[in-house]
Write a protein that holds these residues in place. Structure first.
Motif, PDB file in Angstrom:
ATOM      1  N   ASN A 143      18.169  16.834  42.336  1.00 36.25           N
ATOM      2  CA  ASN A 143      18.394  15.544  42.308  1.00 36.25           C
ATOM      3  C   ASN A 143      20.033  15.457  42.312  1.00 36.25           C
ATOM      4  OD1 ASN A 143      18.807  12.676  42.667  1.00 36.25           O
ATOM      5  ND2 ASN A 143      18.163  12.291  40.238  1.00 36.25           N
ATOM      6  N   GLN A 144      20.715  14.908  43.384  1.00 36.15           N
ATOM      7  CA  GLN A 144      21.981  14.755  43.743  1.00 36.15           C
ATOM      8  C   GLN A 144      22.668  13.539  43.278  1.00 36.15           C
ATOM      9  OE1 GLN A 144      23.874  17.813  44.284  1.00 36.15           O
ATOM     10  NE2 GLN A 144      21.869  18.617  44.081  1.00 36.15           N
ATOM     11  N   GLY A 145      21.725  12.340  43.218  1.00 41.78           N
ATOM     12  CA  GLY A 145      22.155  11.067  42.735  1.00 41.78           C
ATOM     13  C   GLY A 145      22.603  11.148  41.297  1.00 41.78           C
ATOM     14  N   ARG A 146      23.100   9.713  40.988  1.00 40.77           N
ATOM     15  CA  ARG A 146      23.650   9.283  39.781  1.00 40.77           C
ATOM     16  C   ARG A 146      22.300   9.259  38.871  1.00 40.77           C
ATOM     17  NH1 ARG A 146      28.935   8.175  38.951  1.00 40.77           N
ATOM     18  NH2 ARG A 146      30.219   8.169  40.866  1.00 40.77           N
ATOM     19  N   SER A 147      22.279   9.483  37.671  1.00 42.47           N
ATOM     20  CA  SER A 147      20.860   9.526  36.798  1.00 42.47           C
ATOM     21  C   SER A 147      21.394   9.625  35.236  1.00 42.47           C
ATOM     22  CB  SER A 147      19.559  10.371  37.376  1.00 42.47           C
ATOM     23  OG  SER A 147      20.006  11.646  36.815  1.00 42.47           O
ATOM     24  N   LYS A 148      20.519   8.871  34.631  1.00 40.59           N
ATOM     25  CA  LYS A 148      20.553   9.101  33.275  1.00 40.59           C
ATOM     26  C   LYS A 148      18.775   9.353  32.587  1.00 40.59           C
ATOM     27  CE  LYS A 148      23.249   6.227  30.853  1.00 40.59           C
ATOM     28  NZ  LYS A 148      24.109   7.190  30.310  1.00 40.59           N
ATOM     29  N   ILE A 149      18.858  10.210  31.867  1.00 36.31           N
ATOM     30  CA  ILE A 149      17.621  10.587  31.191  1.00 36.31           C
ATOM     31  C   ILE A 149      17.456  10.243  29.727  1.00 36.31           C
ATOM     32  CG2 ILE A 149      15.811  12.392  30.851  1.00 36.31           C
ATOM     33  CD1 ILE A 149      17.148  13.976  33.036  1.00 36.31           C
ATOM     34  N   LEU A 150      16.304   9.420  29.597  1.00 36.38           N
ATOM     35  CA  LEU A 150      16.320   8.814  28.077  1.00 36.38           C
ATOM     36  C   LEU A 150      14.973   9.369  27.257  1.00 36.38           C
ATOM     37  CD1 LEU A 150      17.433   5.176  29.004  1.00 36.38           C
ATOM     38  CD2 LEU A 150      18.764   7.236  28.025  1.00 36.38           C
ATOM     39  N   HIS A 151      15.001   9.485  26.284  1.00 37.04           N
ATOM     40  CA  HIS A 151      13.825   9.598  25.555  1.00 37.04           C
ATOM     41  C   HIS A 151      13.718   8.477  24.570  1.00 37.04           C
ATOM     42  CE1 HIS A 151      11.442  12.083  22.187  1.00 37.04           C
ATOM     43  NE2 HIS A 151      10.861  11.326  22.874  1.00 37.04           N
ATOM     44  N   ILE A 152      12.504   7.784  24.928  1.00 29.71           N
ATOM     45  CA  ILE A 152      12.246   6.438  24.131  1.00 29.71           C
ATOM     46  C   ILE A 152      10.950   6.660  23.312  1.00 29.71           C
ATOM     47  CG2 ILE A 152      11.681   4.086  24.778  1.00 29.71           C
ATOM     48  CD1 ILE A 152      12.952   4.436  27.628  1.00 29.71           C
ATOM     49  N   ARG A 153      11.145   6.352  22.158  1.00 33.35           N
ATOM     50  CA  ARG A 153       9.856   6.239  21.296  1.00 33.35           C
ATOM     51  C   ARG A 153       9.595   4.821  20.843  1.00 33.35           C
ATOM     52  NH1 ARG A 153      12.491  10.653  18.146  1.00 33.35           N
ATOM     53  NH2 ARG A 153      11.132  12.580  18.374  1.00 33.35           N
ATOM     54  N   PHE A 154       8.268   4.636  20.976  1.00 34.56           N
ATOM     55  CA  PHE A 154       7.695   3.290  20.772  1.00 34.56           C
ATOM     56  C   PHE A 154       6.871   3.154  19.649  1.00 34.56           C
ATOM     57  CE2 PHE A 154       8.323   3.982  25.354  1.00 34.56           C
ATOM     58  CZ  PHE A 154       8.750   2.691  25.877  1.00 34.56           C
ATOM     59  N   ILE A 155       7.037   2.338  18.649  1.00 34.47           N
ATOM     60  CA  ILE A 155       5.914   2.448  17.541  1.00 34.47           C
ATOM     61  C   ILE A 155       5.279   0.831  17.412  1.00 34.47           C
ATOM     62  CG2 ILE A 155       5.993   2.535  15.015  1.00 34.47           C
ATOM     63  CD1 ILE A 155       8.318   4.539  15.376  1.00 34.47           C
ATOM     64  N   GLY A 156       4.193   0.573  16.997  1.00 34.83           N
ATOM     65  CA  GLY A 156       3.554  -0.291  16.726  1.00 34.83           C
ATOM     66  C   GLY A 156       3.353  -1.178  18.114  1.00 34.83           C
ATOM     67  N   GLU A 157       3.666  -2.589  17.706  1.00 32.26           N
ATOM     68  CA  GLU A 157       3.716  -3.526  18.918  1.00 32.26           C
ATOM     69  C   GLU A 157       4.545  -3.230  20.189  1.00 32.26           C
ATOM     70  OE1 GLU A 157       4.617  -7.424  17.314  1.00 32.26           O
ATOM     71  OE2 GLU A 157       2.799  -7.424  15.753  1.00 32.26           O
ATOM     72  N   SER A 158       5.685  -2.633  19.770  1.00 29.47           N
ATOM     73  CA  SER A 158       6.417  -2.287  21.136  1.00 29.47           C
ATOM     74  C   SER A 158       5.781  -1.330  22.135  1.00 29.47           C
ATOM     75  CB  SER A 158       7.852  -1.725  20.481  1.00 29.47           C
ATOM     76  OG  SER A 158       7.376  -0.403  19.978  1.00 29.47           O
ATOM     77  N   SER A 159       4.737  -0.589  21.530  1.00 21.95           N
ATOM     78  CA  SER A 159       4.075   0.463  22.520  1.00 21.95           C
ATOM     79  C   SER A 159       3.412  -0.698  23.792  1.00 21.95           C
ATOM     80  CB  SER A 159       2.949   1.102  21.671  1.00 21.95           C
ATOM     81  OG  SER A 159       3.382   1.925  20.754  1.00 21.95           O
ATOM     82  N   GLY A 160       3.003  -1.786  23.439  1.00 22.38           N
ATOM     83  CA  GLY A 160       2.211  -2.355  24.625  1.00 22.38           C
ATOM     84  C   GLY A 160       3.226  -3.529  25.260  1.00 22.38           C
ATOM     85  N   GLN A 161       4.635  -3.394  25.130  1.00 22.53           N
ATOM     86  CA  GLN A 161       5.600  -4.052  25.931  1.00 22.53           C
ATOM     87  C   GLN A 161       5.897  -3.517  27.258  1.00 22.53           C
ATOM     88  OE1 GLN A 161       6.437  -7.248  24.523  1.00 22.53           O
ATOM     89  NE2 GLN A 161       4.864  -6.615  23.070  1.00 22.53           N
ATOM     90  N   PRO A 162       5.882  -4.529  28.152  1.00 24.70           N
ATOM     91  CA  PRO A 162       6.010  -3.714  29.545  1.00 24.70           C
ATOM     92  C   PRO A 162       7.741  -3.745  29.914  1.00 24.70           C
ATOM     93  CG  PRO A 162       5.585  -6.411  29.794  1.00 24.70           C
ATOM     94  CD  PRO A 162       5.510  -5.967  28.337  1.00 24.70           C
ATOM     95  N   MET A 163       8.287  -3.046  28.896  1.00 24.80           N
ATOM     96  CA  MET A 163       9.511  -2.963  29.078  1.00 24.80           C
ATOM     97  C   MET A 163      10.281  -2.272  30.409  1.00 24.80           C
ATOM     98  SD  MET A 163      12.250  -0.643  26.581  1.00 24.80           S
ATOM     99  CE  MET A 163      11.588   0.887  27.147  1.00 24.80           C
TER     100      MET A 163
END
Length: 339
Positions: A260-280
Motif C-alpha cells: 500500500n503506497q497511500g497514506r495510512s495509520k494502523i491502530l490496535h483498538i480494545r473494546f471492553i463491556g458496552e463499548s464492544s457493541g458501539q458502531p464506532m
C-alpha cells in the motif's frame, strides 16, 4: 482469606541454593477463584503447598483465615488443615478402594459417624454426578471421572478453601471444560474459596476472577482477570494472554500493507463491556473522508463482560486520518498506534 507476606523458599541442591519463591506477597479474598499462572519452574506449586504446609517457607508469613501458620501449634495446624481441601493433577486416588471409600477416607480419619459418612458421601457423589459409580474402582473410570472423585474427596470435610494443583492439565479440552464448570459450582454453591495454579491461560479466562502471574519464583503481575487481559504489563503476561486472545496482525496482512503506497495509520483498538457493541467504525466512515479497513478482529467474554480486539487501517489524507484518529481516541476504548 489467604495472605502471603514476603514469602521466600530456598532449597540446597548440589551445594547451590535454589530460590523457589522470592518474596511473594498476595492476598486471596474470601469467595475468590484466584488463579496463579506461570511456566514450569515458576514456583507455582511451591507457593500453593505453603498454604497447607506441605512446604515450609524459609521466611515470610502465610496467613489462612486469620491464622499465622508459622506460629500455630501442631494441634491447631492439624485442625486448620481440615478446613483446606486439595485436588491434584494425577488424582491421587487409592486404586484398591472404591469411589465411595476414596471420598469417605477423610471422614473415616476423624470421628464422623457411619450414618454421617453415608449421607455426606452420597451428597457429594450426587453433586459431582457420580452416584452410579459409588462401588466402582478408579481403574474403571475415565480421567474426568477420577478428577470428580478427587473433588468430592477434597470437599468431604466441608472445607472453606480448596487448593487446585494443575487439576485439569491431564485432561482433554472437553473434560477440562466440565471440570471447570464443576469448580465454579463448588465456589458458588458451597461458598468455597479456590486457589488454583495452572500453566493454561484458558483456565484463568474461564473461571478465575483474579490472577497472579509468576516468573522465576516472583509475582510479576497481578490483578482482576479483565484488567490483566485488557492491559498486560509484563512480557510474561502478554505471552499468556496471546495464547487465548490473539491481538497481532497476521504476517500475510503485513505483506498486503507493504504494497500500500497511500497514506495510512494502523491502530490496535480494545473494546471492553458496552463499548464492544458501539458502531464506532461505521461512524468514522460516515463522519470523515477516510477509508476504514479491518485487518484483524475478535471478541471473547471475560467474567461475563465482552472483550474485543480490532486492528484497523485508516486511509486517506493526512488531515482526515488525524481527525478520525482523534475521534476514536474520544470513544470509550483503548487505542494503540501501530504505524
Amino acid at each position: 482469606m489467604i495472605e502471603f507476606h514476603e514469602v521466600h523458599k530456598s532449597y540446597e541442591s548440589g551445594g547451590a541454593t535454589i530460590e523457589a519463591l522470592k518474596g511473594v506477597t498476595l492476598n486471596v479474598h474470601r469467595g475468590d477463584i484466584f488463579g496463579v499462572i506461570g511456566l514450569s519452574g515458576a514456583g507455582k506449586s511451591t507457593l500453593l503447598r505453603t498454604v497447607n504446609r506441605l512446604e515450609q517457607p524459609t521466611s515470610g508469613r502465610v496467613i489462612v483465615d486469620g491464622n499465622d501458620l508459622s506460629v500455630l501449634s501442631v494441634k491447631h495446624l492439624r485442625s486448620l488443615k481440615k478446613n483446606i481441601g486439595m485436588i491434584f493433577q494425577q488424582f491421587n486416588l487409592l486404586s484398591t478402594k472404591t469411589v465411595f471409600e476414596n471420598v469417605a477416607m477423610p471422614l473415616r480419619l476423624g470421628t464422623t459417624s457411619h450414618k454421617e459418612i453415608q449421607e455426606r458421601v452420597g451428597e457429594l457423589l450426587s453433586f459431582v454426578g457420580l452416584t452410579e459409580k459409588a462401588q466402582s474402582y478408579p481403574n474403571q473410570l475415565s480421567g474426568g471421572q477420577k478428577q470428580r472423585v478427587g473433588i468430592a474427596r477434597a470437599l468431604a470435610t466441608n472445607p472453606s478453601i480448596l487448593l487446585s494443583d494443575e487439576a485439569t492439565s491431564a485432561l482433554d479440552p472437553q473434560t477440562t471444560a466440565s471440570i471447570l464448570e464443576l469448580l465454579t459450582r463448588v465456589n458458588e454453591e458451597y461458598n468455597v474459596t479456590i486457589l488454583m495454579i495452572t500453566h493454561e491461560m484458558n483456565v484463568i479466562k474461564e473461571v478465575c476472577n483474579r490472577v497472579a502471574v509468576m516468573e522465576q519464583g516472583a509475582v510479576v503481575e497481578q490483578g482482576n482477570v479483565l484488567e490483566v487481559f485488557a492491559n498486560p504489563q509484563t512480557e510474561t503476561a502478554r505471552h499468556f494472554v496471546k495464547s487465548v486472545v490473539r491481538d497481532d496482525i497476521p504476517s500475510s496482512v503485513y505483506k498486503l500493507l507493504e504494497a500500500n503506497q497511500g497514506r495510512s495509520k494502523i491502530l490496535h483498538i480494545r473494546f471492553i463491556g458496552e463499548s464492544s457493541g458501539q458502531p464506532m467504525l461505521s461512524q468514522v466512515a460516515k463522519r470523515f473522508a477516510s477509508d476504514v479497513h479491518v485487518l484483524f478482529g475478535n471478541i471473547t467474554e471475560l467474567q461475563g463482560v465482552p472483550f474485543g480486539n480490532l486492528i484497523v487501517e485508516l486511509q486517506g489524507s493526512e488531515r482526515e486520518i488525524a481527525r478520525a484518529y482523534q475521534y476514536i481516541l474520544q470513544q470509550n476504548v483503548t487505542v494503540k498506534e501501530i504505524s
